[in-house]
Design an enzyme around this catalytic site. Structure first.
Site, PDB file in Angstrom:
ATOM      1  N   SER A 192      -6.011   5.276 -11.364  1.00  0.00           N
ATOM      2  CA  SER A 192      -4.916   6.213 -11.104  1.00  0.00           C
ATOM      3  C   SER A 192      -4.421   6.830 -12.398  1.00  0.00           C
ATOM      4  CB  SER A 192      -3.776   5.443 -10.435  1.00  0.00           C
ATOM      5  OG  SER A 192      -2.606   6.222 -10.414  1.00  0.00           O
ATOM      6  N   TYR A 200       1.673  -1.609 -11.785  1.00  0.00           N
ATOM      7  CA  TYR A 200       0.553  -0.840 -11.212  1.00  0.00           C
ATOM      8  C   TYR A 200      -0.138  -0.019 -12.303  1.00  0.00           C
ATOM      9  CZ  TYR A 200      -1.601   2.818  -8.239  1.00  0.00           C
ATOM     10  OH  TYR A 200      -2.461   3.702  -7.630  1.00  0.00           O
TER      11      TYR A 200
HETATM   12  N1  LIG Z   1      -2.949   7.729  -2.446  1.00  0.00           N
HETATM   13  C1  LIG Z   1      -2.839   8.209  -3.673  1.00  0.00           C
HETATM   14  O1  LIG Z   1      -2.221   9.264  -3.904  1.00  0.00           O
HETATM   15  C2  LIG Z   1      -3.474   7.457  -4.816  1.00  0.00           C
HETATM   16  C3  LIG Z   1      -3.271   7.956  -6.121  1.00  0.00           C
HETATM   17  C4  LIG Z   1      -3.837   7.290  -7.182  1.00  0.00           C
HETATM   18  C5  LIG Z   1      -4.624   6.165  -6.970  1.00  0.00           C
HETATM   19  N2  LIG Z   1      -4.790   5.686  -5.704  1.00  0.00           N
HETATM   20  C6  LIG Z   1      -5.631   4.497  -5.523  1.00  0.00           C
HETATM   21  O2  LIG Z   1      -6.558   4.727  -4.479  1.00  0.00           O
HETATM   22  C7  LIG Z   1      -6.873   3.500  -3.844  1.00  0.00           C
HETATM   23  C8  LIG Z   1      -6.678   3.637  -2.352  1.00  0.00           C
HETATM   24  O3  LIG Z   1      -5.300   3.893  -2.129  1.00  0.00           O
HETATM   25  P1  LIG Z   1      -4.722   4.430  -0.744  1.00  0.00           P
HETATM   26  O4  LIG Z   1      -3.720   5.462  -1.094  1.00  0.00           O
HETATM   27  O5  LIG Z   1      -5.801   4.726   0.196  1.00  0.00           O
HETATM   28  O6  LIG Z   1      -3.911   3.133  -0.288  1.00  0.00           O
HETATM   29  P2  LIG Z   1      -3.601   2.585   1.191  1.00  0.00           P
HETATM   30  O7  LIG Z   1      -3.679   3.640   2.206  1.00  0.00           O
HETATM   31  O8  LIG Z   1      -2.341   1.810   1.051  1.00  0.00           O
HETATM   32  O9  LIG Z   1      -4.820   1.587   1.428  1.00  0.00           O
HETATM   33  C9  LIG Z   1      -4.954   0.470   0.589  1.00  0.00           C
HETATM   34  C10 LIG Z   1      -6.143  -0.326   1.043  1.00  0.00           C
HETATM   35  O10 LIG Z   1      -6.199  -1.522   0.224  1.00  0.00           O
HETATM   36  C11 LIG Z   1      -6.219  -2.659   1.066  1.00  0.00           C
HETATM   37  N3  LIG Z   1      -5.477  -3.775   0.502  1.00  0.00           N
HETATM   38  C12 LIG Z   1      -4.170  -3.773   0.116  1.00  0.00           C
HETATM   39  N4  LIG Z   1      -3.822  -5.017  -0.274  1.00  0.00           N
HETATM   40  C13 LIG Z   1      -4.917  -5.806  -0.123  1.00  0.00           C
HETATM   41  C14 LIG Z   1      -5.188  -7.176  -0.335  1.00  0.00           C
HETATM   42  N5  LIG Z   1      -4.256  -8.028  -0.802  1.00  0.00           N
HETATM   43  N6  LIG Z   1      -6.426  -7.641  -0.056  1.00  0.00           N
HETATM   44  C15 LIG Z   1      -7.383  -6.810   0.426  1.00  0.00           C
HETATM   45  N7  LIG Z   1      -7.206  -5.503   0.645  1.00  0.00           N
HETATM   46  C16 LIG Z   1      -5.976  -5.009   0.380  1.00  0.00           C
HETATM   47  C17 LIG Z   1      -5.545  -2.187   2.358  1.00  0.00           C
HETATM   48  O11 LIG Z   1      -6.012  -2.944   3.447  1.00  0.00           O
HETATM   49  P3  LIG Z   1      -5.177  -4.089   4.196  1.00  0.00           P
HETATM   50  O12 LIG Z   1      -3.729  -3.727   4.138  1.00  0.00           O
HETATM   51  O13 LIG Z   1      -5.784  -4.093   5.533  1.00  0.00           O
HETATM   52  O14 LIG Z   1      -5.489  -5.310   3.404  1.00  0.00           O
HETATM   53  C18 LIG Z   1      -6.030  -0.756   2.484  1.00  0.00           C
HETATM   54  O15 LIG Z   1      -7.281  -0.723   3.107  1.00  0.00           O
HETATM   55  C19 LIG Z   1      -5.978   2.449  -4.489  1.00  0.00           C
HETATM   56  O16 LIG Z   1      -6.671   1.768  -5.475  1.00  0.00           O
HETATM   57  C20 LIG Z   1      -4.860   3.265  -5.091  1.00  0.00           C
HETATM   58  O17 LIG Z   1      -4.243   2.613  -6.164  1.00  0.00           O
HETATM   59  C21 LIG Z   1      -4.234   6.301  -4.625  1.00  0.00           C
END
Ligand SMILES: NC(=O)c1ccc[n+]([C@@H]2O[C@H](COP(=O)([O-])OP(=O)(O)OC[C@H]3O[C@@H](n4cnc5c(N)ncnc54)[C@H](OP(=O)(O)O)[C@@H]3O)[C@@H](O)[C@H]2O)c1
Length: 278
Positions: free
Chosen positions: A141, A154
């Protein structure tokens, strides 16, 4: 005998960006190992892929638990024989103030966002090196680079993931294994940012967000072209990241001007009320 179909393990496949990454890889012909804590959601995605003719399995795992990580790798290896591509996508942030979260809560953020990707790599790398073939793709990120408000643990973890990927890539490439990092700005259509905006009734401007589908494409590009780093944001992402490193005050000023500080203050208050059950 040449093994043509490759297997990819994608973490965080129960919702958000991970589903876009998994679908991109499935469309590209990979076998998929999908994981997350929400077993039913991960299984639903695996079923969707199997219905389309792909080989996909769902394995429930909590990546803050080292035993669960080891079990995930054992089951994945026994089902498909080997993992060729690991996409460390699972991650996120509770969107609360650093000092108001307990130390354990801060540690769990670090565990999920950097230690789990390192642990999975540590378990899968020996097999990849033995076969002289493998690609680790880490989803990071811009939070740390841009000084995004209220993301201390984070941001530390995601910056750590960038450093880990660079050194891993350098140490492994001569031995047939490579690593890439995809550094994300704000993402729309799916994921934590979109969910938070929906919850608060905010509008995610297209001017400063990239669609979730672009992350799936970036993962494929990283693998096909063996790219060290891809920045996913509108405009010249890598240049913007470099400018933010050159001028550490630039990101925070941009956040203030774009209203991110005020918005995140609202999000923090919203999370506080949700935590208290108000
Ligand atoms: N969305 C953005 O704007 C953004 C920006 C920068 C970076 N990112 C990065 O992109 C990636 C995906 O983010 P997202 O926005 O798609 O997040 P999200 O919608 O909250 O999804 C997060 C995923 O991680 C899994 N997860 C969370 N805690 C976990 C645990 N303890 N064990 C196993 N799995 C776990 C969740 O599954 P369960 O809850 O089912 O476990 C879910 O599938 C992340 O690394 C995030 O930091 C996102």
């Amino acid at each position: 005998m040449t093994r043509s179909i490759q297997t990819a393990l994608v973490t965080g496949a129960s919702r958000g960006i991970g589903q876009f990454i998994a679908r991109s890889l499935s469309d590209e012909g990979y076998n998929l190992v999908l994981t997350g804590r929400s077993g039913a959601e991960v299984e639903a995605l695996a079923q969707e892929m199997r219905a389309a003719g792909a080989a996909a399995i769902a394995i429930r795992a909590d990546l803050t638990d080292t035993t669960s990580i080891a079990q995930l790798v054992n089951v994945a290896n026994s089902e498909f024989g080997q993992i060729d591509v690991l996409v460390n996508n699972a991650g996120g942030d509770p969107q609360r103030e650093f000092e108001e979260m307990s130390w354990t809560e801060n540690e769990d953020i670090f565990r999920l966002n950097v230690l789990a990707p390192m642990h999975l790599t540590h378990l899968l790398l020996p097999g990849m090196l033995e076969r002289r073939k493998g690609h680790i793709v880490n989803i990071s990120s811009l939070a740390g680079r841009i000084g995004f408000p209220f993301t201390e643990a984070y941001a530390a973890a995601k910056d750590g993931l960038i450093g880990f990927t660079r050194v891993l890539r350098n140490d492994s490439r001569g031995r047939g294994v490579t690593a890439s990092v995809i550094v994300l700005g704000a993402i729309r259509d799916a994921g934590q940012g979109q969910r938070t905006s929906d919850e608060l009734g905010l509008n995610l401007s297209r001017a400063y967000t990239a669609p979730a589908s672009s992350v799936g494409k970036a993962v494929l590009t990283a693998i096909r072209k063996d790219r060290a780093e891809i920045v996913v944001m509108p405009g010249p992402g890598r240049l913007m990241k470099a400018v933010m490193d050159l001028l550490p005050g630039f990101g925070p000023s941009m956040n203030r001007m774009a209203g991110a500080d005020a918005t995140m203050r609202r999000v923090i208050e919203f999370r506080k009320r949700s935590t208290l059950g108000a």
